[in-house]
Write an enzyme that holds these catalytic residues in place. Structure first.
Site: not given
Ligand code: HAS
Ligand code: CU
Length: 573
Positions: A228, A232, A379-381, A442-443
């Site tokens: 996580h 950041y 979300h992470f794209h 996913r994956r």
């Protein structure tokens, strides 16, 4: 002050090398992304399903570990040197950490590439999360370790510059950019302890065959302890760009320097004790600790919400300086013809949407709906794939002239490139979110297991696949434009006049408006450590007491040994 490359040629060389490494990783990772997008949507399948996971590992590792972190170290080297206005204390150390990062990259890459061929049985099809039970060749873990040690030394190098600067400037407030670098690196030291323990004590000995097994839940937990906060680590340099460069490009000044510092302190304090929000569905962690991670995560929204306020306020200030008026009319006064500005603004806009999908992920109950579906890559794209990647690409149009001494090739080409990335991502990420809600995992190389079709679950999954494939193609075109543009600018093909040095203006409300305690890095680090101990000690103790450090396999081995010696022990007794 002149152009960075003229004032600090040695440092600029390292910055350029780091950026070049970053762009190579971006290109390789991006091409893998296209292969995946077309493969899993069924439009073009040039690889076997089994090779999909090698491609996916190369995609993930290239983009979220190599592209992002090489860019970060290059940019942070500039930030430290430029804001403290002093060269590296010892350029050999600077070269050493960059060299170690390259060495680690080569080691891990060889292991991953082994997965494409049968000549060697070396492989590392473990995805970018690399936790057990998936197992990679030892070279992969060793490479990771070397790479991370490189980043630790980079942090040390920057702290050294700061200590030297402090000695010569007693009582002065640390410049904002340096403060941001130092808080990021303190956060990074805390975060990487998790992955260092996982790699050095468990995964590496296991893949070398020194121990029979590992405790899979323990390696997962140690990964997310790092996994996580690493997000950041990608975001904090972006925030630095939004805080110090975007206001200038908008024609104004940063609204508040103390608010920016508070944001970075909050990331230092709260980034690590939230990792368990990736494990809401893992058995073996008590619900109470998952709840605690959720609470910390919700607090962690605060620095981003503060950023949205401060950055947009600074943009508005700039727009009004440029003659913008009206409640929203000022938006039209912004320099939309500049690729560096437009790219960063669009990245920020996307990040607002990404924040919402992050909040959905973070809610324990909502997470059950989206976990392990295509929603999460959606979300992470938006986050790392746009807020971070698009900002890095956009800032390059501003930054490259400072470190090469050459003007960029064409502003218009840059503008098309950033807008195309935005459009490609609108298609791809939105469709991924929706497909995830439809239950698409996913994956997975082939989401249509055994002819299962999602059309029964949701009317338009084929339409979503079309959008994903279309988005993937647009993103690849944008990426190729970017790479070509960088090469053209780097070698000054257009033969343009040398750029002028960029001077960053001070904030409207300066550092003197912040209480001195904000600069007390020891205090904030200590609070971060206390929070980490509170959130992780008991869950990890429970995981270890359940299955041992090395998992059921070694517990079983231990029991066999014990039962073998027990009769002897009884005799002695
Ligand atoms: Fe996340 C999963 C929760 C932020 C990356 N995240 C992931 C994964 C990745 C990732 C890679 O709680 C998948 C890992 C895997 O492989 O399994 N995430 C959050 C939350 C936030 C968040 C609460 N994530 C990020 C960032 C990332 C990132 C940043 C990369 C850089 N995420 C989760 C959770 C999961 C997760 C769960 C696990 C899901 C699962 O089940 O597996 C927050 O930090 C977000 C806060 C953001 C905001 C937005 C503020 C808006 C701003 C924009 C300002 C506008 C500007 C432009 C400047 C509140 C700052 C203005 C323009 C004009 C024109 C005016
Ligand atoms: Cu997270």
């Amino acid at each position: 002050m002149g152009l960075f490359v003229n004032d600090y040629p040695d440092e600029a060389a390292i910055v350029r090398a780091a950026l070049a490494s970053s762009f190579v990783a971006l290109l390789i990772g991006g091409v893998m992304g296209l292969i995946q997008a077309l493969h899993r949507t069924g439009y073009l399948q040039v690889i076997e399903n089994s090779t999909y996971y090698t491609v996916l590992t190369l995609h993930g590792v290239s983009l979220v570990i190599l592209f992002t972190i090489f860019f970060l170290v290059g940019f942070y080297q500039w930030a430290i040197t430029d804001s403290l206005n002093r060269p590296s204390e010892d350029i050999r150390l600077t070269k050493l950490w960059y060299g170690l990062m390259v060495l680690g990259t080569l080691m891990a890459s060889i292991a991953i590439l082994g997965g494409f061929t049968d000549i060697t049985d070396m492989s590392a099809d473990v995805l970018f999360t690399f936790y057990a039970p998936l197992e990679a060749h030892p070279l992969f873990y060793a490479g990771l370790a070397v790479f991370i040690i490189g980043t630790w030394l980079a942090g040390f190098d920057w702290f050294r510059s700061w200590w030297a600067w402090k000695k010569e400037n007693p009582g002065e407030r640390t410049p904002l950019r340096t403060f941001m670098v130092l808080t990021t690196m303190l956060m990074w030291y805390l975060a990487t302890t998790g992955v260092a323990v996982a790699v050095i004590f468990f995964l590496l000995p296991w893949s070398l065959g020194l121990v029979d097994g590992v405790n899979a839940l323990l390696t997962r937990t140690l990964f997310w302890f790092f996994g996580h906060p690493v997000v950041y680590f990608w975001l904090m340099p972006v925030y630095m760009m939004w805080y110090v460069i975007l206001p200038k490009l908008s024609g104004g000044r940063l609204f508040s320097d103390p608010l920016a510092r508070i944001v970075f302190v909050l990331f230092l304090v709260l980034s690590v004790p939230t990792g368990i929000h990736h494990q809401y569905l893992d058995p073996g962690i008590a619900e109470g600790f998952k709840y605690l991670a959720m609470t910390n995560t919700m607090f962690l929204l605060l620095p981003s919400l503060l950023t949205a306020f401060t950055v947009v306020a600074s943009m508005e200030h700039g727009a009004r300086q440029r003659g913008g008026t009206g409640r929203f009319g000022w938006l039209t006064a912004l320099p939309w013809n500049k690729p560096a500005f437009t790219g960063m603004a669009l990245a920020g806009l996307m990040f607002a949407a990404a924040g919402f999908s992050g909040m959905v992920n973070a809610g324990m109950n909502l997470n059950y709906v989206v976990h392990n579906t295509l929603w999460v890559p959606g979300h992470f794209h938006l986050t790392v794939g746009t807020a971070v990647a698009l900002t890095f690409m956009a800032v390059t149009y501003w930054f490259l002239p400072q470190i090469t001494g050459n003007e960029i090739f064409s502003e218009r080409l840059g503008l098309y490139q950033v807008v195309l990335w935005f459009i490609g991502m609108v298609f791809m990420a939105n469709a991924m979110h929706r497909a995830g809600l439809g239950g698409e995992p996913r994956r997975t190389a082939d989401p249509f297991y055994d002819g299962f079709t999602f059309d029964t679950a949701l009317g338009a999954i084929s339409e979503l696949h079309l959008q994903i494939a279309l988005g993937g193609v647009l993103l690849t075109v944008s990426l190729l434009m970017f790479t070509a543009h960088i090469v053209l600018s780097w070698f000054d093909v257009a033969n343009k006049p040398a750029p002028a040095p960029e001077i960053l203006p001070p904030a409207l409300s300066g550092p003197e408006h912040a209480p001195a305690v904000l600069g007390n890095l020891k205090l904030w680090t200590a609070i971060a450590i206390v929070l980490i101990l509170l959130t992780y000690t008991l869950p990890i103790a429970a995981i270890v007491s359940g299955n041992g450090f090395f998992g059921p396999a070694t517990v079983a081995l231990g029991e066999t040994l014990l039962s073998a010696v027990e009769p002897a022990l009884e005799v002695i007794a």
